[in-house]
Design a protein around this motif. Structure first.
Motif, PDB file in Angstrom:
ATOM      1  N   PHE A 141      -2.579   2.031   2.970  1.00  0.00           N
ATOM      2  CA  PHE A 141      -3.343   2.424   1.533  1.00  0.00           C
ATOM      3  C   PHE A 141      -3.347   1.088   0.598  1.00  0.00           C
ATOM      4  CE2 PHE A 141      -1.252   6.210   3.764  1.00  0.00           C
ATOM      5  CZ  PHE A 141      -1.916   7.080   4.202  1.00  0.00           C
ATOM      6  N   PHE A 142      -2.880   0.519   0.742  1.00  0.00           N
ATOM      7  CA  PHE A 142      -3.046  -0.772  -0.076  1.00  0.00           C
ATOM      8  C   PHE A 142      -4.308  -1.264  -0.071  1.00  0.00           C
ATOM      9  CE2 PHE A 142      -2.410  -5.789   0.111  1.00  0.00           C
ATOM     10  CZ  PHE A 142      -2.388  -5.908  -1.159  1.00  0.00           C
ATOM     11  N   ALA A 143      -4.900  -1.792   1.528  1.00  0.00           N
ATOM     12  CA  ALA A 143      -5.960  -2.219   1.175  1.00  0.00           C
ATOM     13  C   ALA A 143      -6.921  -1.664   1.638  1.00  0.00           C
ATOM     14  CB  ALA A 143      -5.844  -2.936   3.217  1.00  0.00           C
ATOM     15  N   GLY A 144      -6.916  -0.310   1.228  1.00  0.00           N
ATOM     16  CA  GLY A 144      -7.995   0.690   1.072  1.00  0.00           C
ATOM     17  C   GLY A 144      -8.296   1.688   0.837  1.00  0.00           C
ATOM     18  N   ALA A 145      -8.813   3.014   0.728  1.00  0.00           N
ATOM     19  CA  ALA A 145      -8.336   3.706  -0.189  1.00  0.00           C
ATOM     20  C   ALA A 145      -7.786   5.085   0.720  1.00  0.00           C
ATOM     21  CB  ALA A 145      -9.952   4.931  -0.253  1.00  0.00           C
ATOM     22  N   VAL A 146      -6.689   5.664   0.186  1.00  0.00           N
ATOM     23  CA  VAL A 146      -5.807   6.501   0.479  1.00  0.00           C
ATOM     24  C   VAL A 146      -7.225   7.869   1.696  1.00  0.00           C
ATOM     25  CG1 VAL A 146      -4.325   8.351   0.213  1.00  0.00           C
ATOM     26  CG2 VAL A 146      -4.866   6.845  -0.832  1.00  0.00           C
ATOM     27  N   SER A 147      -8.253   7.996   0.851  1.00  0.00           N
ATOM     28  CA  SER A 147      -9.021   9.253   1.631  1.00  0.00           C
ATOM     29  C   SER A 147      -9.592   8.698   2.897  1.00  0.00           C
ATOM     30  CB  SER A 147     -10.281   9.510   1.267  1.00  0.00           C
ATOM     31  OG  SER A 147     -10.382   8.171   0.537  1.00  0.00           O
ATOM     32  N   PHE A 148     -10.016   7.160   3.141  1.00  0.00           N
ATOM     33  CA  PHE A 148     -10.268   6.481   4.405  1.00  0.00           C
ATOM     34  C   PHE A 148      -9.312   5.804   5.733  1.00  0.00           C
ATOM     35  CE2 PHE A 148     -11.331   2.982   6.706  1.00  0.00           C
ATOM     36  CZ  PHE A 148     -12.141   2.840   7.553  1.00  0.00           C
ATOM     37  N   GLY A 149      -7.558   5.762   4.534  1.00  0.00           N
ATOM     38  CA  GLY A 149      -6.562   5.623   5.845  1.00  0.00           C
ATOM     39  C   GLY A 149      -6.469   6.942   6.773  1.00  0.00           C
ATOM     40  N   HIS A 150      -6.695   8.092   5.731  1.00  0.00           N
ATOM     41  CA  HIS A 150      -6.459   9.462   6.596  1.00  0.00           C
ATOM     42  C   HIS A 150      -7.013   9.608   7.929  1.00  0.00           C
ATOM     43  CE1 HIS A 150      -1.880  10.750   4.890  1.00  0.00           C
ATOM     44  NE2 HIS A 150      -2.325  10.160   3.787  1.00  0.00           N
ATOM     45  N   ILE A 151      -8.552   9.550   7.238  1.00  0.00           N
ATOM     46  CA  ILE A 151      -9.235   9.646   8.030  1.00  0.00           C
ATOM     47  C   ILE A 151      -9.279   8.808   9.790  1.00  0.00           C
ATOM     48  CG2 ILE A 151     -11.761   9.190   8.698  1.00  0.00           C
ATOM     49  CD1 ILE A 151     -12.526   9.759   5.883  1.00  0.00           C
ATOM     50  N   VAL A 152      -8.849   7.448   9.216  1.00  0.00           N
ATOM     51  CA  VAL A 152      -8.023   6.983  10.628  1.00  0.00           C
ATOM     52  C   VAL A 152      -7.063   7.178  11.763  1.00  0.00           C
ATOM     53  CG1 VAL A 152      -8.222   4.622  11.337  1.00  0.00           C
ATOM     54  CG2 VAL A 152      -9.976   4.452   9.620  1.00  0.00           C
ATOM     55  N   LYS A 153      -6.566   7.691  10.273  1.00  0.00           N
ATOM     56  CA  LYS A 153      -4.884   8.344  10.808  1.00  0.00           C
ATOM     57  C   LYS A 153      -5.054   9.425  11.762  1.00  0.00           C
ATOM     58  CE  LYS A 153      -1.402   8.173   9.196  1.00  0.00           C
ATOM     59  NZ  LYS A 153      -0.406   7.207  10.075  1.00  0.00           N
TER      60      LYS A 153
END
Length: 357
Positions: A141-153
């Motif tokens: 979440f520091f390196a990229g968007a929160v939304s994209f982080g959750h998509i990967v998760k």
């Protein structure tokens, strides 16, 4: 006649003492009656309380789970923007839980867990997985968007299936493995079209998935059914893992970011943001612990299908909220890929519940 009088006097002598005891039964009867009334009222109140929680408990827990989770994702990202030290932020959030569960133990509101050194050693790999899950997410979440982080998760089921096969030899029906394809395809499509894509965000989110899946696999293989201590209910297990993970994280975070750099960055962030920055840090720590605390209460009351639906909807709500709050640009393909990946996690959960029992 004398005999009658004698009998009468004897009767009087026998019955004479009776008035004294005769005054006690009414008191005892009243006490018994009052006690029975109180006893009758108590179950009624308990029944009403149970009835209320039976009706609304699940909704309340799920609502709090969503609210705390959304709050964490917003304030965690804000704190990371103000204070770009993800390892320090992760350490702070992990440590914040101590301010909640330690007072509960001291005041005896919650039973204090008791475990031996060998039992602590047994829990250590789970604590390491807990550490990797949290730190990986914070860095993502520091390196990229929160939304994209959750998509990967959302691709955690893929990692979990691989680890279950590699370490437990678990082979699930083909329908379950087929349900992983939409997840893989959706995450790939979203990653390819993500405007703020970077490998650090992707790799850290996958590392978080690996930590979470490893913790689950280890729990299934070693911890389930084993003796892990006294008073170790779900809340205390989470608290103990938090304590152990904190001690593991302290030397790692200090070695990577350095205490002097952490302190200097904190002073700059406070000078720039003041109390607004402080509240971002406080709320990120509070929401982090609370959403995990409430999660087991919510999930413990749900069947597997409801669990899958609620977990999927939670991720959707977080992604939409993050896009709205932080104004992250999204493409049409990104929305399509995200939708496919999130829907795939739901299909996987339902397929696993149906075919892999």
């Amino acid at each position: 006649m004398p005999s009658r009088h004698g009998n009468g006097n004897l009767a009087n002598m026998v019955t004479a003492p009776r008035p004294a005891p005769s005054r006690k039964p009414p008191v005892a009867m009243r006490a018994a009656s009052e006690a029975s009334e109180a006893a009758a009222e108590e179950p009624t109140e308990t029944k009403e309380e149970k009835s209320f929680m039976d009706k609304f408990g699940v909704v309340i827990y799920i609502g709090l789970w969503y609210v705390f989770n959304i709050g964490y994702n917003i304030y965690n990202k804000k704190a990371l923007i103000s204070y770009p030290y993800p390892w320090a932020c992760a350490l702070w959030q992990m440590s914040f839980g101590w301010l909640i569960f330690v007072p509960l133990w001291i005041l005896r509101i919650r039973k204090t867990p008791k475990l031996t050194v060998s039992q602590a050693v047994t829990l250590a790999p789970s604590a390491l997985g807990h550490l990797a899950t949290h730190v990986g997410a914070v860095i993502a979440f520091f390196a990229g968007a929160v939304s994209f982080g959750h998509i990967v998760k959302a691709s955690e089921p893929v990692v979990s299936s691989f680890l279950n096969f590699a370490f437990l030899g678990e082979v699930m029906p083909w329908q379950v493995y087929a349900s992983l394809l939409p997840i893989i395809g959706g995450v790939g499509l979203a990653s390819a079209s993500e405007l703020s894509f970077n490998w650090l965000c992707f790799g850290a989110a996958m590392g978080s998935n690996l930590g979470s899946a490893s913790r689950a696999v280890y729990s299934k293989k070693v911890m389930s059914g084993g003796d892990i201590g006294k008073n170790m209910d779900s809340a205390n297990v989470y608290a103990v893992l938090t304590i152990m993970a904190t001690f593991m994280l302290i030397p790692i975070s200090l070695a990577i970011e350095g205490p002097s750099a952490m302190l200097k960055g904190f002073k700059l962030a406070y000078h720039s943001g003041g109390m607004s920055f402080m509240w971002q840090m406080i709320l990120s720590g509070f929401y982090y612990y609370m959403y995990n605390e409430v999660a087991f209460l919510a999930l413990g009351k749900l069947d597997p299908v409801s669990h899958a639906v609620c977990n999927t909807m939670k991720r959707v709500v977080i992604i939409i909220t993050a896009i709205f709050v932080f104004r992250n640009p999204v493409t049409g393909l990104g929305v399509l890929g995200s939708s496919i990946a999130i829907l795939g996690t739901l299909i996987y959960s339902l397929a696993k519940n149906k075919y892999a029992k």
